[in-house]
Motif scaffolding. Sequence first.
Motif, PDB file in Angstrom:
ATOM      1  N   PRO A 138       0.843  -1.204   0.000  1.00  0.00           N
ATOM      2  CA  PRO A 138       0.000   0.000   0.000  1.00  0.00           C
ATOM      3  C   PRO A 138       0.882   1.260   0.000  1.00  0.00           C
ATOM      4  N   LYS A 139       0.355   2.325  -0.580  1.00  0.00           N
ATOM      5  CA  LYS A 139       1.064   3.603  -0.484  1.00  0.00           C
ATOM      6  C   LYS A 139       0.549   4.285   0.778  1.00  0.00           C
ATOM      7  N   LEU A 140       1.256   4.074   1.878  1.00  0.00           N
ATOM      8  CA  LEU A 140       0.750   4.454   3.200  1.00  0.00           C
ATOM      9  C   LEU A 140       0.517   5.953   3.346  1.00  0.00           C
ATOM     10  N   ILE A 141      -0.472   6.289   4.145  1.00  0.00           N
ATOM     11  CA  ILE A 141      -0.698   7.697   4.485  1.00  0.00           C
ATOM     12  C   ILE A 141       0.590   8.260   5.094  1.00  0.00           C
ATOM     13  N   ASP A 142       0.927   9.499   4.757  1.00  0.00           N
ATOM     14  CA  ASP A 142       2.166  10.103   5.233  1.00  0.00           C
ATOM     15  C   ASP A 142       1.948  10.872   6.525  1.00  0.00           C
ATOM     16  N   TYR A 143       3.076  11.142   7.200  1.00  0.00           N
ATOM     17  CA  TYR A 143       2.981  11.833   8.484  1.00  0.00           C
ATOM     18  C   TYR A 143       2.552  13.294   8.346  1.00  0.00           C
ATOM     19  N   ASP A 144       2.570  13.833   7.121  1.00  0.00           N
ATOM     20  CA  ASP A 144       2.090  15.219   6.985  1.00  0.00           C
ATOM     21  C   ASP A 144       0.793  15.309   6.170  1.00  0.00           C
ATOM     22  N   ASP A 145       0.075  14.209   6.100  1.00  0.00           N
ATOM     23  CA  ASP A 145      -1.121  14.178   5.249  1.00  0.00           C
ATOM     24  C   ASP A 145      -2.416  14.673   5.898  1.00  0.00           C
ATOM     25  N   LEU A 146      -2.441  14.811   7.214  1.00  0.00           N
ATOM     26  CA  LEU A 146      -3.717  15.170   7.842  1.00  0.00           C
ATOM     27  C   LEU A 146      -4.062  16.639   7.613  1.00  0.00           C
ATOM     28  N   LYS A 147      -5.338  16.872   7.272  1.00  0.00           N
ATOM     29  CA  LYS A 147      -5.808  18.245   7.071  1.00  0.00           C
ATOM     30  C   LYS A 147      -6.765  18.678   8.179  1.00  0.00           C
ATOM     31  N   GLY A 148      -7.283  17.739   8.920  1.00  0.00           N
ATOM     32  CA  GLY A 148      -8.262  18.088   9.946  1.00  0.00           C
ATOM     33  C   GLY A 148      -8.082  17.271  11.215  1.00  0.00           C
ATOM     34  N   ASP A 149      -8.769  17.703  12.259  1.00  0.00           N
ATOM     35  CA  ASP A 149      -8.821  16.944  13.514  1.00  0.00           C
ATOM     36  C   ASP A 149     -10.269  17.028  13.978  1.00  0.00           C
ATOM     37  N   LEU A 150     -10.883  15.898  14.211  1.00  0.00           N
ATOM     38  CA  LEU A 150     -12.331  15.899  14.430  1.00  0.00           C
ATOM     39  C   LEU A 150     -12.758  15.483  15.823  1.00  0.00           C
ATOM     40  N   GLN A 151     -11.797  15.454  16.744  1.00  0.00           N
ATOM     41  CA  GLN A 151     -12.218  15.337  18.137  1.00  0.00           C
ATOM     42  C   GLN A 151     -11.386  16.288  18.992  1.00  0.00           C
ATOM     43  N   VAL A 152     -11.996  17.384  19.378  1.00  0.00           N
ATOM     44  CA  VAL A 152     -11.296  18.433  20.116  1.00  0.00           C
ATOM     45  C   VAL A 152     -12.200  18.916  21.257  1.00  0.00           C
ATOM     46  N   GLN A 153     -11.718  18.865  22.482  1.00  0.00           N
ATOM     47  CA  GLN A 153     -12.476  19.340  23.644  1.00  0.00           C
ATOM     48  C   GLN A 153     -11.953  20.696  24.102  1.00  0.00           C
ATOM     49  N   THR A 154     -12.814  21.460  24.719  1.00  0.00           N
ATOM     50  CA  THR A 154     -12.425  22.806  25.159  1.00  0.00           C
ATOM     51  C   THR A 154     -12.817  23.015  26.618  1.00  0.00           C
ATOM     52  N   ASN A 155     -12.568  24.232  27.108  1.00  0.00           N
ATOM     53  CA  ASN A 155     -12.937  24.511  28.500  1.00  0.00           C
ATOM     54  C   ASN A 155     -14.450  24.718  28.677  1.00  0.00           C
ATOM     55  N   TRP A 156     -15.219  24.486  27.617  1.00  0.00           N
ATOM     56  CA  TRP A 156     -16.667  24.418  27.819  1.00  0.00           C
ATOM     57  C   TRP A 156     -16.994  23.162  28.619  1.00  0.00           C
ATOM     58  N   THR A 157     -16.120  22.149  28.532  1.00  0.00           N
ATOM     59  CA  THR A 157     -16.268  20.947  29.373  1.00  0.00           C
ATOM     60  C   THR A 157     -14.940  20.662  30.062  1.00  0.00           C
ATOM     61  N   ASP A 158     -14.321  19.502  29.811  1.00  0.00           N
ATOM     62  CA  ASP A 158     -13.138  19.161  30.610  1.00  0.00           C
ATOM     63  C   ASP A 158     -11.806  19.505  29.950  1.00  0.00           C
ATOM     64  N   GLY A 159     -11.821  20.274  28.873  1.00  0.00           N
ATOM     65  CA  GLY A 159     -10.566  20.698  28.258  1.00  0.00           C
ATOM     66  C   GLY A 159      -9.931  21.842  29.034  1.00  0.00           C
ATOM     67  N   SER A 160      -8.647  22.108  28.755  1.00  0.00           N
ATOM     68  CA  SER A 160      -7.936  23.169  29.476  1.00  0.00           C
ATOM     69  C   SER A 160      -7.989  24.513  28.760  1.00  0.00           C
ATOM     70  N   ASN A 161      -8.310  24.530  27.469  1.00  0.00           N
ATOM     71  CA  ASN A 161      -8.216  25.767  26.697  1.00  0.00           C
ATOM     72  C   ASN A 161      -9.552  26.172  26.086  1.00  0.00           C
ATOM     73  N   SER A 162      -9.643  27.455  25.753  1.00  0.00           N
ATOM     74  CA  SER A 162     -10.856  27.962  25.122  1.00  0.00           C
ATOM     75  C   SER A 162     -10.926  27.492  23.666  1.00  0.00           C
TER      76      SER A 162
END
Length: 577
Positions: free
Chosen positions: A335-359
């Motif tokens: 397979p032509k493996l996904i590369d370490y710089d291929d990600l364009k998004g992150d779809l699980q991010v928590q904030t200080n609205w709940t238990d995250g540390s940042n706004s």
Amino acid sequence: MKDIKDISNEEICKILRELSIFYEIKDIEFKSRAIDKALHNIEALDKNLKDIYLEKGIDGLKEIPGVGEGIAERIEEILKTGTLLEYEKYKKEIPIDIENLIKIEGVGPKTIAALWQRLKIKNVDELEKAAKEHKICKLERFGEKSEQKILKGIEFYKSSGQRFLLGFIEPTVLEIKEYLQGFKEIKKIEIAGSFRRRKETIGDVDILVVSNEPEKVVEKFLKMKNIAYIYAKGDTKCSIKLENGLDVDLRIVEEKSFGAALMYFTGSKEHNIELRQIAIKKGYKLNEYGLFKDEKFIAGKTEEEVYAKLGLEWIPPELREAKGEIVAAQKGELPKLIDYDDLKGDLQVQTNWTDGSNSIEEMVKAAIEMNLEYIAITDHTKSLAMTGGLDEKEILKQIEEIKKLNEKYKGKIKILTGAEVNILPDGSLDIKDEILEKLDFVGASVHSHFNLDRNKQTKRIIKAIENPNVDCIFHLTTRVINRRKEIDIDLDTIFKLAAKTKTLLEINAYPDRLDIKDVYILEAKKNGVKFVIDSDAHSKMHFKFLKYGISQARRGWCEKGDIANAWPLEKFLKFKK
Ligand code: DGT
Ligand code: CA
Ligand code: CA
Ligand code: ZN
């Protein structure tokens, strides 16, 4: 500031973690919670607290998310004196083996505190004995069920051994590499073994070095700080244990054997065995010194030439697990493996609205710095009360806030609205569908009732997948490495249904989750499932964990086409249900 102790982040965290439990025992709960929050951020630091302090003093420490005045002062005291007066005092008064007790699933600070207060339990053996003698179920707030859970936790603790989490130990390993790289006698250096294969946990570190003066290299290596024990010392190799318990093997080889040695010590053992069989079939002999025909040296300087002489494409280390990669390499079908710089998004991010540390905005800025083009804000929802989960009204409010931030950061990043909704035991969700419909991205996950039987647990997940508003199942198996085992579900059925309904499965990149794991990724992929790789960030410092998710995806043979957040936003939005 020469009077600063040479003390690692790991050691500082250990003191703070234990202090947090002493506070719990002493019923100073608010202080205990503050420490826990700070620890989450300190554990993710790339820099040494020592260096931060030397550079910027106590103000530098306070810049770390979650670290306030009180904690910064405690870190300062540890850096100056090697410990905390307060901590040492408690330790004398309460002599318990927190380090090991805390590793047992279902045994948190509150339990440790209660067990000490009522039964004077000091360590894992005493805990096991008390549970077996049914002393725990008689305690207030502990039933028969929690007693059984503790026994199961102890069993798992004993069987899982204590391997190191790749994501948490990597900075230590790279520090050793950097130390060695400073020696003029060393021409080449590579970390081999499971570390190079990017396995989720590593047993020990295997370092390979090219040098013409091996004895000098051994001598200097042994002068490294934090060595607790020397197992063996030879002319071209040695083995040591570090004070944190990590074993390190060093081997020194000649330049012409480097590729063959790197292949051998990268492993896996099973991969090596298959390679050797191929060599034999071709009339060669393969070992860590090279590839030989009778006694004649054929190849060995680079991995590429050894693989080539065996009739194989070069195989990325993440694939070297004897799972069909050698046949694929023979056919030129790796397979032509996904590369370490291929990600364009992150779809699980928590904030200080709940238990995250940042706004939200701080998370957005950090994501921009990571070159991400889109993120989804996915705070917890209301039934996860301990995190302060959002209810319907708060979700609507957050949608408004994100709208404004999207205006402000237009052209830099796209912020998707979202949530991490809780899957209840019957498979229903804790947020109404009319609200979920308004969100750009909905992940659903299990956070409790881990012990339902296979049938009920599978039905629970199926029901969530069948909800048209659920875009993704987060950390499907809910395992925590070295701590909590997977829930019992029929993966085959779930993978098929996920593919059919275009429900994404998450590859959670947080170092102790890595859920779903590599072998399941490969299975799911065969069933046509698409994935997202998420950091599960609870702090702006956690985005960097994404790379461990990429490693697992690579170990699961994933290409860019398999990972939906490696796609441009438009394509991603069009694909999701
Ligand atoms: P670990 O340390 O348990 O996470 O796993 P590895 O894969 O790093 O294993 P380790 O440190 O025991 O050995 C490093 C590599 O050396 C291993 O991946 C393959 C090679 N190796 C070790 N022992 C043997 C052996 O008995 N036969 C073969 N063919 N290779 C071996
Ligand atoms: Ca190893
Ligand atoms: Ca080893
Ligand atoms: Zn959370």
